[in-house]
Design a protein around this motif. Structure first.
Motif, short mmCIF file in Angstrom:
data_model
loop_
_atom_site.label_atom_id
_atom_site.label_comp_id
_atom_site.label_asym_id
_atom_site.label_seq_id
_atom_site.Cartn_x
_atom_site.Cartn_y
_atom_site.Cartn_z
N ASP A 131 3.02 -17.92 0.61
CA ASP A 131 3.09 -16.47 0.80
C ASP A 131 3.99 -16.07 1.96
O ASP A 131 4.38 -14.92 2.08
CB ASP A 131 1.68 -15.93 1.05
CG ASP A 131 1.67 -14.41 1.14
OD1 ASP A 131 1.96 -13.78 0.10
OD2 ASP A 131 1.40 -13.87 2.22
N THR A 157 1.51 -5.46 -0.02
CA THR A 157 2.27 -6.52 0.65
C THR A 157 1.60 -7.88 0.53
O THR A 157 2.18 -8.88 0.92
CB THR A 157 2.47 -6.18 2.13
OG1 THR A 157 1.20 -5.86 2.69
CG2 THR A 157 3.40 -5.01 2.30
N TRP A 158 0.39 -7.92 0.03
CA TRP A 158 -0.22 -9.21 -0.30
C TRP A 158 -0.58 -9.18 -1.77
O TRP A 158 -1.05 -8.16 -2.27
CB TRP A 158 -1.50 -9.43 0.50
CG TRP A 158 -1.26 -9.87 1.91
CD1 TRP A 158 -0.14 -10.48 2.39
CD2 TRP A 158 -2.16 -9.74 3.01
NE1 TRP A 158 -0.29 -10.73 3.74
CE2 TRP A 158 -1.53 -10.29 4.14
CE3 TRP A 158 -3.45 -9.23 3.15
CZ2 TRP A 158 -2.13 -10.34 5.39
CZ3 TRP A 158 -4.05 -9.27 4.40
CH2 TRP A 158 -3.40 -9.83 5.50
N MET A 181 5.23 -8.08 -5.51
CA MET A 181 4.77 -7.34 -4.35
C MET A 181 5.78 -6.28 -3.95
O MET A 181 6.94 -6.32 -4.36
CB MET A 181 4.52 -8.29 -3.18
CG MET A 181 3.27 -9.14 -3.36
SD MET A 181 2.93 -10.16 -1.93
CE MET A 181 3.67 -11.72 -2.41
#
Ligand code: SF4
Ligand code: SF4
Ligand code: SF4
Lengths: 264, 384
Positions: free
Chosen positions: B106, B48-49, B43
């Protein structure tokens, strides 16, 4: 009994509509006025003012793109990043609070190819301290919040690093500490905290300097290219500039109401 | 009933040992992530995900599929599904656990996870996602366990459990709707800013979920001789194929809206995914494979005669499942971030350590699934 129940229903309905409904106290329509009320839940936080604190109803920045040049922009970025302990990390997991980018990236929909220097010209990008900030709306911990004077702040100690605010911000204004930032700092300013890995950060309109009665650092070193002031005060420098010159904002159609204005 | 989980054949224990091995690999990778941060992933500031959140999004759908058994059984009194209903519910339990693990993996600062509860924030969809996911987990554990216990004692399940069974229907819809709402409603992200996103999520969920159930039931049949009953799986296959048709239709709606309107910020993402954008297109072959798999899967399963044949049913379900996984587990999240709102292109490819962590999480989910299925099928065989 009955009124109680009605009140309860009213509150419940408001809670359900919640974030969508905002009071229509439009800032500009009132020719300045006070800051519009925040989201129902993501309500605005009080500003704790000391004796020297610079205060405003609505802080805003005006960037004169005609006065920007390579040297000024470099100085600005360098000053902001060094006093705020922003690390220099190579690659695309980097951290940026304020940075130089092409005008046509900043203003995707407003520029066209026949403008003089369009595209070739650069300007500065930073957090717009939106009046209707999506980053505040989506944050699940209130680690991103908005003050009554409009500044969108971050609580680095509360942030869980979910990066929802980064998906929410349509300006790419936020950075995430993918790694330990301290390892990438050559010098550290002891007056400002360093961050840890796993949290988001961004420009905070130098809230810590305003508290001491100082203007944002980037404004101070901008040689007049940047102005900072109270949007609600018709006598302020920013209002005068906006009245004299033509200005644009980044992606205004998204409804975020950015409070960084660009003179073109 | 848990004792059923500790009496097993060599194959059973071999499988458990294999999963434990994968889990320890995952744990080692996660340790790297804890000490070095998410920098070990692919990432970036622009994307960002990545793989974790994409897996969570896909698996929410697989979890919601239990409702495709509950509705026929309880609202239409289609008793044939009774036999595999428990498999659907326990599947949901395992899948929601997977979802939660992927979310935690995450987080940049997982040690502060509890801040979501300490500072509840009703304006954040993430808060509601946490509420509905945990609720769905509890409902399915409760319903699964109580009905199985009753079955074992050969008595009718207690009346009060009906309430939770009916509750599970809207709740299943809610978990996927809320998950879609995480994405739609974000300004500046054209690929997600569409009202059909939740509908598309549900359609692909009701294809991929039952397809997965059909596949694991066949696996259970091979290893335990568990017989789901005649025609049950082919009927479920009907759900799979119709849901996938709806999913493709919704995708076409999307394509029409985006390309007829010609709004660049909305077109860019689909262009990136299917034909490449300014020379970037790591996902292009993947997306086309997904489309081909979905279409071939539909062509196979749309014919009722094919659904009656075990081999064709398995192949069709496999194609649709993998197709849906690529679409949501790779394209949906990655494609939404590229190009970014400033029209800059940063591509995303998951790193090896990221895939290692994901492998470990999947192994954990399958361990839960195996144990729950072992118990459920053990009970069913005991009473026969
Ligand atoms: S520019 Fe982005 S980070 Fe800054 S207030 Fe607006 S939405 Fe939030
Ligand atoms: S990363 Fe931090 S600031 Fe951003 S939404 Fe998550 S908790 Fe809030
Ligand atoms: S206002 Fe302060 S924090 Fe923001 S860019 Fe300028 S110097 Fe940096």
């Amino acid at each position: 009994m009955k009124t109680q129940r009605r009140n309860f229903l009213k509150i419940a309905a408001m809670a359900v509509l919640g974030w969508g409904v905002r009071p229509a106290s439009e800032l500009m329509a009132a020719g300045g006025g006070t800051a519009s009320e925040g989201l129902l839940f993501a309500s605005r936080h009080k500003v704790h003012a000391g004796p020297n604190t610079l205060t405003a109803s609505r802080w805003a920045m005006v960037i004169d793109t005609a006065k920007l040049n390579e040297k000024v922009m470099e100085d600005i970025v360098h000053t902001c990043h060094s006093i705020h302990n922003v690390p220099t990390i190579p690659g695309n997991q980097n951290i940026k609070w304020i940075w130089e980018t092409h005008m046509d990236h900043l203003f995707l929909e407003d520029l066209h190819e026949y403008q003089p220097e369009a595209g070739a010209k650069s300007a500065l990008a930073l957090c717009n301290h939106c009046d209707n900030p999506p980053c505040v709306r989506v944050c699940p911990t209130k680690a991103t919040f908005q003050r009554e004077d409009g500044i969108v702040m971050m609580d680095f100690h509360r942030c869980i690093g979910c990066r929802y605010c980064m998906a929410g911000c349509p300006y790419g204004s936020r950075s995430f500490n993918f790694m330990d930032p301290r390892k990438h700092l050559e010098t550290t300013n002891p007056d400002f905290p360093t961050r840890t890995k796993g949290v988001v950060e961004k420009c905070e309109f130098c809230a810590e300097r305003l508290a001491e009665g100082k203007m944002p650092a980037c404004v101070e070193v901008s040689e007049g290219a940047l102005a900072f002031g109270d949007l609600a005060d018709p006598e302020s420098e920013v209002r005068k500039l906006l009245a004299e010159r033509f200005s644009i904002r980044r992606s205004p159609t998204l409804g975020t109401k950015p409070c960084v204005y660009y003179l073109v | 009933m848990l004792e059923k989980a500790i009496n097993g054949s060599k194959i059973y224990w071999g499988w458990i040992a294999f999963l434990l091995l994968l889990m320890s690999i995952g744990a080692a990778c996660y340790w790297q992530q804890l000490s070095h941060g998410l920098t070990i992933t692919g990432m970036s500031r622009d994307v960002t995900w990545g793989f974790y959140i994409a897996q969570f999004t896909f698996l929410v759908g697989v979890a919601a599929s239990a409702v495709m058994l509950v509705i026929p059984k309880y609202l239409h009194n289609y008793q044939k599904f009774g036999k595999i209903l428990i498999l659907g519910e326990f599947n949901a339990v395992a899948m929601v656990i997977l979802c939660l693990l992927f979310i935690v993996a995450d987080l940049g600062s997982p040690q502060r996870l509890m801040n979501v509860l300490l500072h509840p924030t009703p304006n954040s969809v993430l808060f509601w996602d946490m509420v509905v996911l945990n609720g769905y987990l509890l409902i399915n554990i409760l319903v699964g366990w109580v009905t199985l216990e009753a079955e074992r004692k050969q008595v009718a399940p207690p009346k009060w459990i009906k309430f939770f069974i009916y509750l599970s229907i809207p709740w299943a819809v809610s978990i996927h709707t809320v998950t879609a709402f995480l994405y739609c409603g974000l300004p500046g992200r054209g690929y997600w800013l569409t009202a059909v996103l939740a509908a598309r999520f549900l359609a692909s969920a009701f294809a991929a979920g039952p397809a997965f159930l059909i596949l694991v039931t066949y696996i259970a049949k091979i290893f335990t001789g568990f017989d789901p009953g005649k025609g049950v799986l082919s009927t479920l296959g009907k759900t799979v194929v119709y849901a996938m048709c709806v999913n493709l239709f919704l995708l076409l709606c999307e394509v029409f809206t985006v390309f007829y309107s010609q709004i660049p910020s909305h077109m860019a993402h689909l262009q990136y995914l299917f034909v490449g954008y300014h020379g970037h297109g790591v996902l292009v072959p993947w997306m086309w494979s997904a489309m081909i798999m979905a279409v071939v899967g539909i062509l196979i399963l749309i014919d009722p005669k094919n659904r009656e044949q075990d081999n064709l049913l398995i192949i069709g379900c496999l194609l649709i499942f993998i197709g849906a996984w690529i679409d949501k587990g790779l394209g949906m999240i990655g494609g939404g971030f590229v190009p970014n709102p400033l029209h800059e292109i940063t591509e995303y490819v998951p790193s090896q350590l990221e895939l290692g962590v994901s492998l470990g999480i999947y192994a954990t989910g399958f361990l839960v699934l195996t144990i729950l299925y072992k118990v459920a099928i053990g009970v069913k065989q005991e009473i026969e």
